[in-house]
Design a protein around this motif. Structure first.
Motif, mmCIF file in Angstrom:
data_model
loop_
_atom_site.group_PDB
_atom_site.id
_atom_site.type_symbol
_atom_site.label_atom_id
_atom_site.label_comp_id
_atom_site.label_asym_id
_atom_site.label_seq_id
_atom_site.Cartn_x
_atom_site.Cartn_y
_atom_site.Cartn_z
ATOM 1 N N ASP A 167 13.192 -8.959 -12.690
ATOM 2 C CA ASP A 167 12.547 -10.268 -12.538
ATOM 3 C C ASP A 167 12.728 -11.116 -13.789
ATOM 4 O O ASP A 167 11.776 -11.436 -14.498
ATOM 5 N N LYS A 168 13.948 -11.517 -14.038
ATOM 6 C CA LYS A 168 14.276 -12.296 -15.242
ATOM 7 C C LYS A 168 13.763 -13.726 -15.175
ATOM 8 O O LYS A 168 13.564 -14.370 -16.192
ATOM 9 N N GLU A 169 13.522 -14.241 -13.958
ATOM 10 C CA GLU A 169 13.064 -15.623 -13.789
ATOM 11 C C GLU A 169 11.544 -15.732 -13.672
ATOM 12 O O GLU A 169 11.013 -16.822 -13.527
ATOM 13 N N GLY A 170 10.836 -14.616 -13.698
ATOM 14 C CA GLY A 170 9.374 -14.638 -13.594
ATOM 15 C C GLY A 170 8.869 -15.104 -12.241
ATOM 16 O O GLY A 170 7.817 -15.727 -12.145
ATOM 17 N N LYS A 171 9.589 -14.776 -11.191
ATOM 18 C CA LYS A 171 9.213 -15.205 -9.843
ATOM 19 C C LYS A 171 8.092 -14.371 -9.231
ATOM 20 O O LYS A 171 7.373 -14.842 -8.355
ATOM 21 N N VAL A 172 7.971 -13.123 -9.662
ATOM 22 C CA VAL A 172 7.048 -12.199 -8.994
ATOM 23 C C VAL A 172 5.693 -12.217 -9.672
ATOM 24 O O VAL A 172 5.580 -12.071 -10.895
ATOM 25 N N HIS A 173 4.656 -12.409 -8.859
ATOM 26 C CA HIS A 173 3.273 -12.441 -9.340
ATOM 27 C C HIS A 173 2.514 -11.321 -8.633
ATOM 28 O O HIS A 173 2.620 -11.159 -7.416
ATOM 29 N N HIS A 174 1.742 -10.556 -9.404
ATOM 30 C CA HIS A 174 1.026 -9.393 -8.872
ATOM 31 C C HIS A 174 -0.471 -9.656 -8.874
ATOM 32 O O HIS A 174 -1.036 -10.108 -9.870
ATOM 33 N N LEU A 175 -1.114 -9.334 -7.749
ATOM 34 C CA LEU A 175 -2.569 -9.407 -7.622
ATOM 35 C C LEU A 175 -3.062 -8.031 -7.213
ATOM 36 O O LEU A 175 -2.539 -7.439 -6.264
ATOM 37 N N PHE A 226 0.839 -1.190 0.000
ATOM 38 C CA PHE A 226 0.000 0.000 0.000
ATOM 39 C C PHE A 226 0.878 1.245 0.000
ATOM 40 O O PHE A 226 0.815 2.068 -0.878
ATOM 41 N N ASP A 227 1.741 1.369 1.016
ATOM 42 C CA ASP A 227 2.577 2.542 1.175
ATOM 43 C C ASP A 227 3.980 2.081 1.566
ATOM 44 O O ASP A 227 4.170 0.957 2.000
ATOM 45 N N GLY A 228 4.970 2.908 1.406
ATOM 46 C CA GLY A 228 6.337 2.540 1.762
ATOM 47 C C GLY A 228 7.176 2.183 0.559
ATOM 48 O O GLY A 228 8.057 1.345 0.628
ATOM 49 N N GLY A 229 6.908 2.815 -0.554
ATOM 50 C CA GLY A 229 7.608 2.521 -1.794
ATOM 51 C C GLY A 229 9.112 2.680 -1.718
ATOM 52 O O GLY A 229 9.845 2.067 -2.484
ATOM 53 N N GLU A 230 9.588 3.477 -0.753
ATOM 54 C CA GLU A 230 11.027 3.678 -0.632
ATOM 55 C C GLU A 230 11.756 2.399 -0.220
ATOM 56 O O GLU A 230 12.969 2.300 -0.350
ATOM 57 N N MET A 233 2.801 -10.484 -4.720
ATOM 58 C CA MET A 233 2.562 -9.125 -4.254
ATOM 59 C C MET A 233 1.080 -8.805 -4.411
ATOM 60 O O MET A 233 0.567 -8.755 -5.526
ATOM 61 N N VAL A 234 0.407 -8.644 -3.284
ATOM 62 C CA VAL A 234 -1.002 -8.284 -3.272
ATOM 63 C C VAL A 234 -1.054 -6.768 -3.142
ATOM 64 O O VAL A 234 -0.738 -6.213 -2.094
ATOM 65 N N ARG A 257 2.694 -0.128 -5.875
ATOM 66 C CA ARG A 257 2.476 -0.988 -7.045
ATOM 67 C C ARG A 257 3.331 -0.584 -8.242
ATOM 68 O O ARG A 257 4.019 -1.393 -8.847
ATOM 69 N N SER A 258 3.282 0.678 -8.607
ATOM 70 C CA SER A 258 4.019 1.114 -9.803
ATOM 71 C C SER A 258 5.523 0.943 -9.632
ATOM 72 O O SER A 258 6.223 0.553 -10.568
#
Length: 73
Positions: free
Chosen positions: A59-67, A10-14, A32-33, A48-49
Protein backbone atom coordinates in the motif's frame (compact mmCIF):
# COMPACT_ATOMS: atom_id res chain seq x y z
CA UNK A 1 -16.05 10.69 -8.66
CA UNK A 2 -14.18 8.57 -6.11
CA UNK A 3 -14.53 4.80 -5.94
CA UNK A 4 -14.30 3.17 -2.51
CA UNK A 5 -14.13 -0.58 -1.84
CA UNK A 6 -15.48 -1.82 1.49
CA UNK A 7 -14.51 -5.07 3.20
CA UNK A 8 -15.88 -6.58 6.41
CA UNK A 9 -13.25 -9.10 7.42
CA UNK A 10 -13.41 -12.04 9.75
CA UNK A 11 -12.35 -15.29 8.08
CA UNK A 12 -10.97 -16.28 4.67
CA UNK A 13 -7.44 -14.96 4.92
CA UNK A 14 -6.36 -17.15 2.02
CA UNK A 15 -8.19 -14.74 -0.30
CA UNK A 16 -7.21 -11.34 1.07
CA UNK A 17 -3.88 -10.90 -0.76
CA UNK A 18 -5.34 -11.73 -4.18
CA UNK A 19 -8.46 -9.69 -3.50
CA UNK A 20 -6.58 -6.54 -2.47
CA UNK A 21 -4.12 -6.88 -5.33
CA UNK A 22 -6.93 -7.30 -7.86
CA UNK A 23 -8.72 -4.05 -6.94
CA UNK A 24 -5.92 -1.82 -5.68
CA UNK A 25 -5.25 -0.01 -8.95
CA UNK A 26 -8.97 0.34 -9.79
CA UNK A 27 -10.17 2.18 -6.68
CA UNK A 28 -9.37 5.42 -4.86
CA UNK A 29 -9.73 4.02 -1.34
CA UNK A 30 -10.20 0.69 0.40
CA UNK A 31 -11.88 0.53 3.82
CA UNK A 32 -11.37 -2.67 5.77
CA UNK A 33 -13.68 -3.14 8.74
CA UNK A 34 -12.00 -5.82 10.84
CA UNK A 35 -14.59 -7.34 13.13
CA UNK A 36 -13.71 -9.75 15.90
CA UNK A 37 -17.23 -11.20 15.54
CA UNK A 38 -18.54 -13.14 12.51
CA UNK A 39 -22.00 -12.77 10.97
CA UNK A 40 -22.98 -15.79 13.11
CA UNK A 41 -21.46 -14.54 16.37
CA UNK A 42 -18.22 -16.56 16.27
CA UNK A 43 -15.13 -14.79 17.61
CA UNK A 44 -11.57 -14.44 16.29
CA UNK A 45 -10.62 -12.50 13.15
CA UNK A 46 -8.08 -14.40 11.02
CA UNK A 47 -7.83 -11.81 8.22
CA UNK A 48 -6.72 -8.59 9.94
CA UNK A 49 -3.08 -9.54 10.46
CA UNK A 50 -2.75 -10.82 6.88
CA UNK A 51 -4.30 -7.64 5.48
CA UNK A 52 -1.96 -5.50 7.58
CA UNK A 53 1.04 -7.46 6.27
CA UNK A 54 -0.12 -6.98 2.68
CA UNK A 55 -0.57 -3.25 3.26
CA UNK A 56 2.88 -2.83 4.80
CA UNK A 57 4.39 -4.27 1.65
CA UNK A 58 2.05 -3.03 -1.11
CA UNK A 59 0.00 0.00 0.00
CA UNK A 60 2.47 2.62 -1.21
CA UNK A 61 -0.31 5.15 -1.97
CA UNK A 62 -2.00 4.92 1.45
CA UNK A 63 -5.31 3.81 -0.04
CA UNK A 64 -6.18 1.22 2.60
CA UNK A 65 -7.84 2.32 5.84
CA UNK A 66 -8.43 -0.12 8.71
CA UNK A 67 -11.23 0.04 11.28
CA UNK A 68 -11.34 -2.38 14.21
CA UNK A 69 -14.69 -3.17 15.82
CA UNK A 70 -16.95 -5.87 17.18
CA UNK A 71 -19.99 -5.98 14.93
CA UNK A 72 -21.90 -8.72 13.20
CA UNK A 73 -24.45 -6.75 11.21
Amino acid sequence: MKIVALYKTFDGGEFVDASLASIYNSVDYIVMVHSDVSWLGERGNTVRSLAMEWCEEHDKEGKVHHLDCELKT
